[in-house]
Design a protein around this motif. Structure first.
Motif, PDB file in Angstrom:
ATOM      1  N   LEU A   1     -45.773 -64.975  34.804  1.00  0.00           N
ATOM      2  CA  LEU A   1     -45.930 -63.521  34.753  1.00  0.00           C
ATOM      3  C   LEU A   1     -45.448 -62.870  36.045  1.00  0.00           C
ATOM      4  CD1 LEU A   1     -49.437 -63.353  33.050  1.00  0.00           C
ATOM      5  CD2 LEU A   1     -47.253 -62.685  32.048  1.00  0.00           C
ATOM      6  N   GLN A   2     -45.706 -63.527  37.150  1.00  0.00           N
ATOM      7  CA  GLN A   2     -45.271 -63.015  38.446  1.00  0.00           C
ATOM      8  C   GLN A   2     -43.752 -62.924  38.496  1.00  0.00           C
ATOM      9  OE1 GLN A   2     -47.525 -64.412  42.009  1.00  0.00           O
ATOM     10  NE2 GLN A   2     -45.562 -65.206  42.636  1.00  0.00           N
ATOM     11  N   GLN A   3     -43.086 -63.955  37.985  1.00  0.00           N
ATOM     12  CA  GLN A   3     -41.629 -63.956  37.951  1.00  0.00           C
ATOM     13  C   GLN A   3     -41.110 -62.869  37.013  1.00  0.00           C
ATOM     14  OE1 GLN A   3     -39.994 -67.758  36.866  1.00  0.00           O
ATOM     15  NE2 GLN A   3     -37.912 -67.216  37.474  1.00  0.00           N
TER      16      GLN A   3
ATOM     17  N   LEU B   1     -51.135 -53.835  38.185  1.00  0.00           N
ATOM     18  CA  LEU B   1     -49.894 -53.256  38.693  1.00  0.00           C
ATOM     19  C   LEU B   1     -50.092 -51.842  39.241  1.00  0.00           C
ATOM     20  CD1 LEU B   1     -47.482 -54.407  35.835  1.00  0.00           C
ATOM     21  CD2 LEU B   1     -47.434 -55.201  38.204  1.00  0.00           C
ATOM     22  N   LYS B   2     -51.313 -51.297  39.075  1.00  0.00           N
ATOM     23  CA  LYS B   2     -51.559 -49.909  39.469  1.00  0.00           C
ATOM     24  C   LYS B   2     -51.307 -49.658  40.945  1.00  0.00           C
ATOM     25  CE  LYS B   2     -54.765 -48.124  35.993  1.00  0.00           C
ATOM     26  NZ  LYS B   2     -56.140 -47.617  35.753  1.00  0.00           N
ATOM     27  N   SER B   3     -51.622 -50.618  41.770  1.00  0.00           N
ATOM     28  CA  SER B   3     -51.462 -50.437  43.215  1.00  0.00           C
ATOM     29  C   SER B   3     -50.005 -50.515  43.652  1.00  0.00           C
ATOM     30  CB  SER B   3     -52.268 -51.507  43.968  1.00  0.00           C
ATOM     31  OG  SER B   3     -53.639 -51.419  43.662  1.00  0.00           O
ATOM     32  N   TYR B   4     -49.113 -50.798  42.717  1.00  0.00           N
ATOM     33  CA  TYR B   4     -47.701 -50.982  43.084  1.00  0.00           C
ATOM     34  C   TYR B   4     -46.803 -49.996  42.328  1.00  0.00           C
ATOM     35  CZ  TYR B   4     -49.867 -55.210  44.790  1.00  0.00           C
ATOM     36  OH  TYR B   4     -50.702 -56.090  45.438  1.00  0.00           O
ATOM     37  N   LYS B   5     -47.342 -48.789  42.097  1.00  0.00           N
ATOM     38  CA  LYS B   5     -46.557 -47.776  41.399  1.00  0.00           C
ATOM     39  C   LYS B   5     -45.302 -47.407  42.193  1.00  0.00           C
ATOM     40  CE  LYS B   5     -50.433 -45.635  38.948  1.00  0.00           C
ATOM     41  NZ  LYS B   5     -51.261 -44.419  38.808  1.00  0.00           N
ATOM     42  N   LYS B   6     -45.455 -47.317  43.499  1.00  0.00           N
ATOM     43  CA  LYS B   6     -44.310 -46.980  44.358  1.00  0.00           C
ATOM     44  C   LYS B   6     -43.197 -48.006  44.191  1.00  0.00           C
ATOM     45  CE  LYS B   6     -43.074 -46.945  49.271  1.00  0.00           C
ATOM     46  NZ  LYS B   6     -43.591 -47.094  50.654  1.00  0.00           N
TER      47      LYS B   6
ATOM     48  N   GLY C   1     -47.928 -59.390  44.962  1.00  0.00           N
ATOM     49  CA  GLY C   1     -49.233 -58.726  44.952  1.00  0.00           C
ATOM     50  C   GLY C   1     -49.896 -58.792  43.584  1.00  0.00           C
ATOM     51  N   PHE C   2     -49.093 -58.580  42.535  1.00  0.00           N
ATOM     52  CA  PHE C   2     -49.604 -58.684  41.167  1.00  0.00           C
ATOM     53  C   PHE C   2     -50.156 -60.079  40.911  1.00  0.00           C
ATOM     54  CE2 PHE C   2     -48.466 -60.331  36.942  1.00  0.00           C
ATOM     55  CZ  PHE C   2     -49.252 -59.520  36.126  1.00  0.00           C
ATOM     56  N   GLY C   3     -49.384 -61.105  41.285  1.00  0.00           N
ATOM     57  CA  GLY C   3     -49.838 -62.479  41.065  1.00  0.00           C
ATOM     58  C   GLY C   3     -51.097 -62.798  41.838  1.00  0.00           C
ATOM     59  N   THR C   4     -51.173 -62.328  43.083  1.00  0.00           N
ATOM     60  CA  THR C   4     -52.355 -62.592  43.908  1.00  0.00           C
ATOM     61  C   THR C   4     -53.592 -61.949  43.307  1.00  0.00           C
ATOM     62  OG1 THR C   4     -50.990 -62.709  45.904  1.00  0.00           O
ATOM     63  CG2 THR C   4     -53.347 -62.319  46.217  1.00  0.00           C
ATOM     64  N   ARG C   5     -53.474 -60.689  42.899  1.00  0.00           N
ATOM     65  CA  ARG C   5     -54.615 -59.985  42.309  1.00  0.00           C
ATOM     66  C   ARG C   5     -55.038 -60.618  40.981  1.00  0.00           C
ATOM     67  NH1 ARG C   5     -55.541 -54.387  43.737  1.00  0.00           N
ATOM     68  NH2 ARG C   5     -54.505 -53.901  45.702  1.00  0.00           N
TER      69      ARG C   5
ATOM     70  N   ALA D   1     -39.494 -55.549  44.850  1.00  0.00           N
ATOM     71  CA  ALA D   1     -39.834 -56.493  43.770  1.00  0.00           C
ATOM     72  C   ALA D   1     -40.714 -57.623  44.294  1.00  0.00           C
ATOM     73  CB  ALA D   1     -38.555 -57.061  43.159  1.00  0.00           C
ATOM     74  N   SER D   2     -40.433 -58.088  45.504  1.00  0.00           N
ATOM     75  CA  SER D   2     -41.238 -59.160  46.098  1.00  0.00           C
ATOM     76  C   SER D   2     -42.666 -58.691  46.360  1.00  0.00           C
ATOM     77  CB  SER D   2     -40.603 -59.643  47.405  1.00  0.00           C
ATOM     78  OG  SER D   2     -39.321 -60.170  47.180  1.00  0.00           O
ATOM     79  N   ILE D   3     -42.803 -57.481  46.903  1.00  0.00           N
ATOM     80  CA  ILE D   3     -44.143 -56.939  47.178  1.00  0.00           C
ATOM     81  C   ILE D   3     -44.943 -56.809  45.896  1.00  0.00           C
ATOM     82  CG2 ILE D   3     -45.406 -54.896  47.962  1.00  0.00           C
ATOM     83  CD1 ILE D   3     -43.209 -54.436  50.015  1.00  0.00           C
TER      84      ILE D   3
END
Length: 572
Positions: free
Chosen positions: A124-126, A9-14, A84-88, A78-80
Motif C-alpha cells: 500500500l505504501q508503494q 492520508l489526511k495529514s499529507y494533503k499538501k 508517513g502513510f505507511g508508518t501511521r 511522494a516519499s514524505i
C-alpha cells in the motif's frame, strides 16, 4: 474497501496535491519538447540557421532542467506522503492487534497478522508513492500526446485512436484475470510464515525427534505451492509488456509508413514526422507505465482488503463506555462464577458448561482435571481474555464485563501455562506491570518466587535473551511468577505454572507467598493432586463440566474422578 485507509492520508494533503501538480508540470514540459524539436529541424537545421539551432537547443535544455526539478520535488513529496502513510498505518494496525482478544488472535493467526503488518502495508505504501508520481502523469501524457498528435496531423492520428483502445482493453482483461490471484498468493505466503514460525519456535522439539527432514519436506511443499501461485500470476502479468510493445510497434510502423507517404506528398514536414514519432513514443512509454501500474495496484487492492479487514474487525472483548475500575475488596466473594458456559465459536460445542462456584477473599482455590478439561479456559474467562457465552464471572462483586480491562488485569496476577519472557533484563521483565518499579519491590518478588539465582548473576540487570533462552525451565518459571508478584495483585493465578519446580521449591514458594500476602486470593491450576490438596476448595473438571467441588478429603469420598487421579499419582 479503501475508505478506512483515507484517514491515514489526511495529514499529507499538501503532498498529495503538490506532488501530482509538479509531476503535471514535468509532463507539460515533456509534451512541449517534440514541438520545439520540430521547429529546430524545420526552421534551424533544414534552413541552415545555426543561431536558431542554438536558441532552440537552449530552450530544449531549459525545458529538460525544469522538468527534472519538477520531478525531484514530486519525488520528495511522494516519499514524505508514502512513508508517513505507511508508518501511521503500521502503528494503527499494531495498536488494533493489541486490542484483539484471544478470539481474534485465534481467528487470524499470528503469521497472517505479521504479514499484513509488514508485506501488505509495504504494498500500500508503494501504491501511494505511485499515485503521486505516476497516476496523473501517465494518463496526462497519453491524452496530451494524442491531442498534440491530432494537432500535427488529424488523419495520421487515426492510427493512435485505434491502437490506444486496443491496448486499454488488453490491460483491463489482464487486470481482471490477476486481481483475485494476488489474494490467494498472500494466503500462501501466510502459510509459509506459519511454517517458519513453527519450525523456529519448535526447533528443539524437531531436533529431539529427528524430524528435520519431514519439516523440510512440508516447507518445500508449501513453498512450491507459493511458487505455483506466483508463477500463475507472472505468466498472466508477463503478457502485459509484450502485448503493449506489440501494439505500439505496429502503430509505429503504420505511422512511419503513412507519415512517409505524406512527406513525399508535401502535406507533412520532416520535423512534424519526427515530432509525431516522439509523441507516439511518449504515449507508448506512458502506456507501459500504466500496464505496470495495473500490476502494482492489483496487488495493492488485494493488500488493502487484508489490511481493512483488520482495521474493521471489532474486538469481541471490549470495554463498555460505562465500565468502572476494579472495585475494592468487600464482603462479596473475590471471584464468583454463576452458571457459566463458553464455546470458542457461536456454533461450536461448549468447552465449559454449568460452572457455578465462589471463592472468598484470601482463599486458596485449586482446579484439577484431565488434559483438555477446560482448566486454562476457565482462567481465561476470569481474566476476560474471552467473554462468557452464558452466565457471568464476577470479581469483588462486579461482573468482569463491567470492569475496565486494564483495571481488572492490574488486580489479577497471571502466571501462564506457557512461559513467556521478553528479551531485555530481569528488571525490564519484572517491571512490565509497574509504573514506577522500586528495586526493593522487585527483589521482594524475586525472593518470594525463589529466584536466588538472580543474585548469583548480575542482579536485576541480568540479561534475558529472547524467550529466556539463557535460563533453565524452572528458572524461567520462577521469573514469570516473580513478574506476576511484582505488581501486588489481589488475585494470583498459577495456570499449571509450578510443573517445572521440584516439591521443596514449590512448598517454599507457597509458604513465602502466604507469609507475604496473607489476604491474597490464590488460584492453583494443576494436574498434580499434591499441588492442590491443601487448598480451601478444589474444583474438579471433566470435559468442561464440574465433576466435584470441595476439600481434598471430601473429594476423595465423593468424587470418583478425583479419587482416580489421586490413586494413579500415589501409586506411581
Amino acid at each position: 474497501m479503501l475508505r478506512p485507509l483515507f484517514p491515514y492520508l489526511k495529514s499529507y494533503k499538501k503532498q498529495l496535491i503538490l506532488g501530482p501538480f509538479f509531476k503535471l508540470i514535468e509532463a507539460v514540459f515533456e509534451l512541449c519538447l517534440p514541438m520545439v524539436m520540430a521547429e529546430l529541424i524545420d526552421r534551424g537545421v533544414k534552413a541552415g540557421n545555426g543561431d536558431l539551432v542554438v536558441r532552440y537547443g537552449l530552450v530544449i535544455l531549459g525545458l529538460a532542467v525544469l522538468g527534472a526539478c519538477s520531478a525531484y520535488v514530486c519525488q520528495y513529496y511522494a516519499s514524505i506522503a508514502s512513508q508517513g502513510f505507511g508508518t501511521r498505518l503500521r502503528s494503527s494496525l499494531f495498536e488494533k492487534m493489541g486490542q484483539f482478544s484471544f478470539a481474534e488472535l485465534d481467528r487470524f493467526g499470528t503469521e497472517t497478522l505479521v504479514n499484513r503488518l509488514t508485506n501488505d502495508v509495504n504494498q500500500l505504501q508503494q501504491a501511494v508513492a505511485m499515485i503521486i508520481r505516476l497516476v496523473i502523469r501517465a494518463p496526462f501524457l497519453c491524452l496530451g500526446g494524442l491531442v498534440m498528435a491530432l494537432i500535427i496531423n488529424p488523419l495520421l492520428s487515426l492510427v493512435l485512436f485505434v491502437a490506444v483502445p486496443v491496448l486499454a482493453a488488453a490491460l483491463y482483461l489482464i487486470m481482471k484475470k490477476t486481481a483475485p490471484l494476488f489474494g490467494r498468493q498472500q494466503k500462501k505466503l501466510d502459510r509459509l510464515a506459519l511454517d517458519v514460525k513453527e519450525n523456529l519456535a519448535g526447533s528443539r522439539v524437531i531436533r529431539a525427534f529427528d524430524k528435520q527432514a519431514e519439516q523440510e519436506a512440508e516447507f518445500a511443499e508449501d513453498n512450491a505451492a507459493f511458487y505455483r501461485a506466483a508463477m500463475r500470476i507472472q505468466k498472466i502479468s508477463s503478457l502485459l509488456n509484450p502485448a503493449t510493445l506489440l501494439i505500439i510497434n505496429l502503430a509505429m510502423v503504420a505511422i512511419l509508413w503513412f507519415g512517409g507517404v505524406q512527406v513525399n506528398a508535401g502535406s507533412m514536414t520532416q520535423g512534424e514526422v519526427v515530432a509525431y514519432i516522439n509523441y507516439a513514443t511518449i504515449i507508448s512509454s506512458a502506456m507501459i507505465v500504466l500496464s505496470n501500474l495495473v500490476v502494482l495496484f492489483t496487488k495493492a487492492w488485494a493488500s488493502a482488503g487484508r489490511v481493512t479487514e483488520i482495521l474493521q474487525t471489532r474486538p469481541s472483548v471490549a470495554d463498555d463506555p460505562r465500565a468502572i475500575p476494579l472495585p475494592p475488596p468487600s464482603e462479596a466473594p473475590a471471584v464468583r462464577f454463576e452458571q457459566v458456559s463458553f464455546a470458542f465459536s457461536e456454533d461450536g460445542q461448549n468447552v465449559l458448561d454449568g460452572l457455578d462456584f465462589e471463592v472468598g477473599r484470601g482463599q486458596k482455590f485449586g482446579i484439577i482435571g484431565p488434559t483438555g478439561s477446560g482448566k486454562s479456559t476457565l482462567i481465561n474467562l476470569l481474566c476476560r481474555f474471552y467473554d462468557v457465552g452464558a452466565g457471568s464471572v464476577s470479581v469483588n462483586g462486579s461482573d468482569v464485563r463491567k470492569i475496565r480491562q486494564a483495571s481488572l488485569l492490574k488486580g489479577v496476577g497471571l502466571v501462564p501455562q506457557k512461559i513467556s519472557l521478553l528479551s531485555g533484563t530481569v528488571r525490564s521483565n519484572l517491571a512490565l506491570g509497574l509504573n514506577d518499579p522500586k528495586d526493593e519491590k522487585l527483589w521482594k518478588a524475586l525472593d518470594i518466587a525463589q529466584c536466588g539465582f538472580v543474585r548469583e548473576k548480575e542482579g536485576l540487570e541480568t540479561e534475558v535473551r529472547q524467550n529466556g533462552a539463557n535460563f533453565s525451565g524452572g528458572q524461567k518459571q520462577r521469573l514469570t511468577i516473580a513478574r506476576a508478584l511484582a505488581k501486588d495483585p489481589e488475585i494470583l493465578i498459577f495456570d499449571d505454572s509450578l510443573s517445572a519446580l521440584d516439591s521443596l521449591t514449590c512448598a517454599n514458594l507457597l509458604r513465602a507467598l502466604k507469609e507475604a500476602f496473607p489476604d491474597l486470593t490464590l488460584f492453583l491450576v494443576s494436574q498434580r493432586v499434591s499441588t492442590v490438596q491443601d487448598c480451601d476448595q478444589i474444583l474438579v473438571l471433566d470435559n468442561g463440566r464440574p465433576a466435584g467441588l470441595g476439600r481434598h478429603e471430601e473429594l476423595l469420598n465423593s468424587c470418583a474422578l478425583y479419587r482416580e487421579i489421586y490413586q494413579s499419582q500415589v501409586q506411581s
